[in-house]
Design an enzyme around this catalytic site. Structure first.
Site, PDB file in Angstrom:
ATOM      1  N   LYS A 282     109.025 -21.011  19.188  1.00  0.00           N
ATOM      2  CA  LYS A 282     107.654 -20.505  19.239  1.00  0.00           C
ATOM      3  C   LYS A 282     106.701 -21.670  19.518  1.00  0.00           C
ATOM      4  O   LYS A 282     106.733 -22.688  18.836  1.00  0.00           O
ATOM      5  CB  LYS A 282     107.293 -19.821  17.921  1.00  0.00           C
ATOM      6  CG  LYS A 282     106.051 -18.937  18.000  1.00  0.00           C
ATOM      7  CD  LYS A 282     105.896 -18.064  16.771  1.00  0.00           C
ATOM      8  CE  LYS A 282     104.730 -17.101  16.939  1.00  0.00           C
ATOM      9  NZ  LYS A 282     104.570 -16.211  15.777  1.00  0.00           N
ATOM     10  N   GLU A 366     105.343  -2.910   5.166  1.00  0.00           N
ATOM     11  CA  GLU A 366     104.237  -2.450   4.326  1.00  0.00           C
ATOM     12  C   GLU A 366     104.635  -1.328   3.379  1.00  0.00           C
ATOM     13  O   GLU A 366     104.170  -1.297   2.224  1.00  0.00           O
ATOM     14  CB  GLU A 366     103.077  -1.997   5.216  1.00  0.00           C
ATOM     15  CG  GLU A 366     102.370  -3.120   5.963  1.00  0.00           C
ATOM     16  CD  GLU A 366     103.072  -3.521   7.253  1.00  0.00           C
ATOM     17  OE1 GLU A 366     102.605  -4.473   7.904  1.00  0.00           O
ATOM     18  OE2 GLU A 366     104.085  -2.880   7.617  1.00  0.00           O
ATOM     19  N   ARG A 394     100.961   2.261   7.350  1.00  0.00           N
ATOM     20  CA  ARG A 394     102.403   2.433   7.244  1.00  0.00           C
ATOM     21  C   ARG A 394     102.855   2.709   5.810  1.00  0.00           C
ATOM     22  O   ARG A 394     103.960   3.181   5.581  1.00  0.00           O
ATOM     23  CB  ARG A 394     103.114   1.178   7.750  1.00  0.00           C
ATOM     24  CG  ARG A 394     102.917   0.949   9.232  1.00  0.00           C
ATOM     25  CD  ARG A 394     103.597  -0.333   9.678  1.00  0.00           C
ATOM     26  NE  ARG A 394     103.682  -0.348  11.136  1.00  0.00           N
ATOM     27  CZ  ARG A 394     104.758  -0.708  11.820  1.00  0.00           C
ATOM     28  NH1 ARG A 394     105.850  -1.068  11.179  1.00  0.00           N
ATOM     29  NH2 ARG A 394     104.757  -0.711  13.134  1.00  0.00           N
TER      30      ARG A 394
END
Length: 623
Positions: A282, A366, A394
């Protein structure tokens, strides 16, 4: 660097014409282009830098105008957009009516599906694959999912079904060891072990091709494959992807174009559920992003030479939340915090540093976070789940059945409530007002200033009982710096019109009242500190005095506070002559700066003042 190759790329067909060496140069030019563009507009940088070679390889092997490419979250789609005819639009990236920072089918035929939240790509891709089979079509379906998104339970529901389906489907696991913050949990540990098997896929392909060219090779391969699988399971734990029914290829170097071309081509030939495991870095190619990938995941405009943002961030509601929770944790050992892979985004990094044993990062999960909080609360702890408004959606099922049904004391620090700006439709926190207000026993605080934020967090944690939400805007406070502890506050007396709002929208109402005063209109300002329960007595008293009400909200109209107030006033026989509900309407709200979006929808001071004057003018004409 002059983009000698990139400037001649108008679509994926141009990428397919390039030599191996030219593709490598293209990757270098793409990184320079990303850095130059995102440093001016802001956006998601580190994830895109890490996916350059992978995206180029995908466009070499597949035809995304026909083949369906599904991104998970979509943070890493910038290279894809640059290669599919949208490079010249990058100056408008994430701006009002400009290029979206996420895949959007309305922008291009190459964008197969909207992506803005995590862990759904496997399910979506499987649906596309099944539709292809049912309709007798012929195209490939790919899903690019990060290892961070694999911390979400929905991904496993999709994997479980996709592996057993037998549908030709390619899942590309972009494994960089990160989601936004460092990955946590058993999945991250498992993938770390898999990463050590470099070179495995190359041997597997050579073996596969050699055996298939022998007489009776396919039969030999099936027999040997079954024997090998049985022996491997007996001696060594198998990849869970293979246990689910996928053919597993990898891990491969996600920055080695030759390896990527070969493994993707092979995956395409297998005509089966396949997982291609790709290791990437990344922030690849930009030292500041490689060293601080979480900082450069989503960043505002910055100086590419120093890596420093052009407008250093000051105090904001998220930081105030984190600091206040640290103070409360020092006073009460029951206080603990939960995040869903958003430690720094929700301001909990300080809490994690000072109270690591009471800080829990559950990954992008979540629903699990809400259910776990319920379990903790049932055993005497005071859990605070800090979560973005749009992500809390969610966990709604668990909020109802695991928290509210037992009236457990779980505190929801609902960050990014209201408009969030450039991330657009998928990230605006404009639905929580409606869905949280429906939860029985829920108390909802709406701070308008940092002082109120500190006070309301403390009350929610230490004084309230049952489920409590404190919803607050992204960024800092405005001109209002007051502290009010009641259910509502009359910020300004008036006789001509009641202006009612909550949260940081008080700043727009104060501006409107000033503009109206110039016109000789005396507006009364009523600020709600809690929107559940509502201080209907105070509201009724103000409306009976002014006989006119405007309710300003930064949420969708369905289930808004204004609708509830209108209904309650009607039941009390208090029906104002003028009733204006100013909100975001019934549609999804586009991307753009918060100030520009408010202006475009008449939710700023000038828009509010204009609506009041128009209502009063109509009233005079009809009288």
């Amino acid at each position: 660097m002059k983009s000698e190759i990139l400037e001649h790329i108008s679509g994926p067909e141009d990428v397919k014409k390039l030599s191996q060496e030219e593709c490598q140069h293209l990757c270098e030019e793409l990184r320079a282009f990303l850095l130059a563009s995102v440093s001016k507009t802001g956006g998601h940088l580190a994830s895109n830098l890490g996916a350059v070679e992978l995206t180029v390889a995908i466009h070499r092997v597949f035809d995304t105008a026909r083949d369906r490419l599904v991104f998970d979250v979509g943070h890493q789609c910038y290279v894809h957009k640059a290669l599919t005819g949208r490079r010249e639009l990058f100056s408008t990236l994430r701006k009002f009516e400009g290029l979206s920072g996420f895949p959007k089918p309305y922008e291009s035929i190459h964008d197969a599906f909207i992506a803005g939240h995590a862990s759904n790509s496997v399910s979506v891709a499987l649906g596309m694959a099944r539709a292809r089979t049912l309709r007798g079509a012929d195209y490939c379906v790919l899903a690019v999912i990060g290892d961070g998104a694999l911390t979400g339970g929905l991904a496993y529901e999709g994997l479980n079904n996709a592996g057993a389906s037998g549908e030709p489907l390619i899942l590309i696991l972009n494994d960089n060891g990160m989601s936004i913050s460092r990955n946590v949990g058993g999945v991250a540990s498992h993938l770390a072990r898999i990463r050590t098997r470099s070179g495995y896929y190359r041997f597997k392909k050579i073996y596969h091709n050699t055996v298939h060219h022998l007489p009776g090779g396919k039969t030999i391969y099936r027999i040997v494959h079954r024997c090998k699988t049985s022996l491997k399971k007996a001696l060594w734990p198998c990849s869970f992807f293979e246990d689910m029914g996928f053919q597993y290829l990898g891990p491969v170097d996600g920055h080695n174009l030759d390896q990527l071309f070969h493994v993707l081509s092979w995956a395409k030939e297998l005509h089966a559920p396949v997982v291609v495991h790709v290791n990437t870095v990344k922030g690849k190619g930009y030292s500041f992003a490689e060293e601080n990938p979480d900082k450069f995941h989503g960043i505002s405009a910055f100086d590419p030479q120093t890596g420093l943002t052009l407008k250093p961030s000051g105090e904001n509601f998220s930081k105030i939340c984190g600091k206040t929770l640290c103070d409360l944790a020092q006073r009460d050992a029951r206080v603990c915090t939960i995040t869903a892979a958003m430690e720094s985004g929700t301001g909990l990094d300080r809490f994690a540093q000072h109270y690591p044993e009471r800080f829990f990062d559950v990954g992008i999960a979540e629903g699990h976070a809400v259910a776990m909080a319920a379990g903790m609360a049932s055993q005497g702890m005071i859990p605070v789940f800090a979560v973005y408004s749009s992500f809390l959606q969610r966990g709604y099922d668990m909020l109802l059945h695991d928290v509210a049904l037992m009236q457990l004391h779980v505190v929801f620090a609902v960050d990014r409530a209201g408009l969030v700006g450039e991330d657009g439709e998928t990230h605006h926190g404009v639905f929580d007002v409606g869905y949280l207000s429906q939860v029985p026993g829920m108390t909802i605080y709406c701070p308008s200033s940092f002082a109120e934020m500190r006070d309301m967090i403390e009350r929610a944690v230490l004084e309230e009982r049952g489920p409590v939400a404190v919803r607050y805007a992204r960024g800092g406070e405005g001109v209002y710096h007051g502290l009010s502890r009641g259910a509502s506050e009359c910020c300004r007396q008036g006789t001509d019109f009641t202006l009612l709002t909550y949260g940081t929208m008080i700043n727009e109402v104060l501006e409107a009242a000033g503009l109206l005063e110039i016109e000789g209109i005396a507006a009364e300002i009523l600020k709600l500190n809690t929107i559940q329960p509502l201080d209907i007595d105070a509201i009724e008293a103000s409306v009976r005095k002014t006989n006119a009400l405007l309710v300003l909200e930064e949420c969708v109209e369905g289930g808004c506070v204004g609708q509830r107030i209108a209904s309650m006033l009607s039941q009390r026989g208090c029906i104002p002559e003028h009733l204006i509900l100013k909100n975001l309407g019934a549609a999804f709200t586009a991307q753009g700066s918060v100030a520009l979006l408010r202006q475009s929808m008449g939710l700023n001071g000038a828009g509010i003042a204009a609506a009041v004057k128009e209502a009063l003018h109509r009233g005079k004409e009809t009288s």
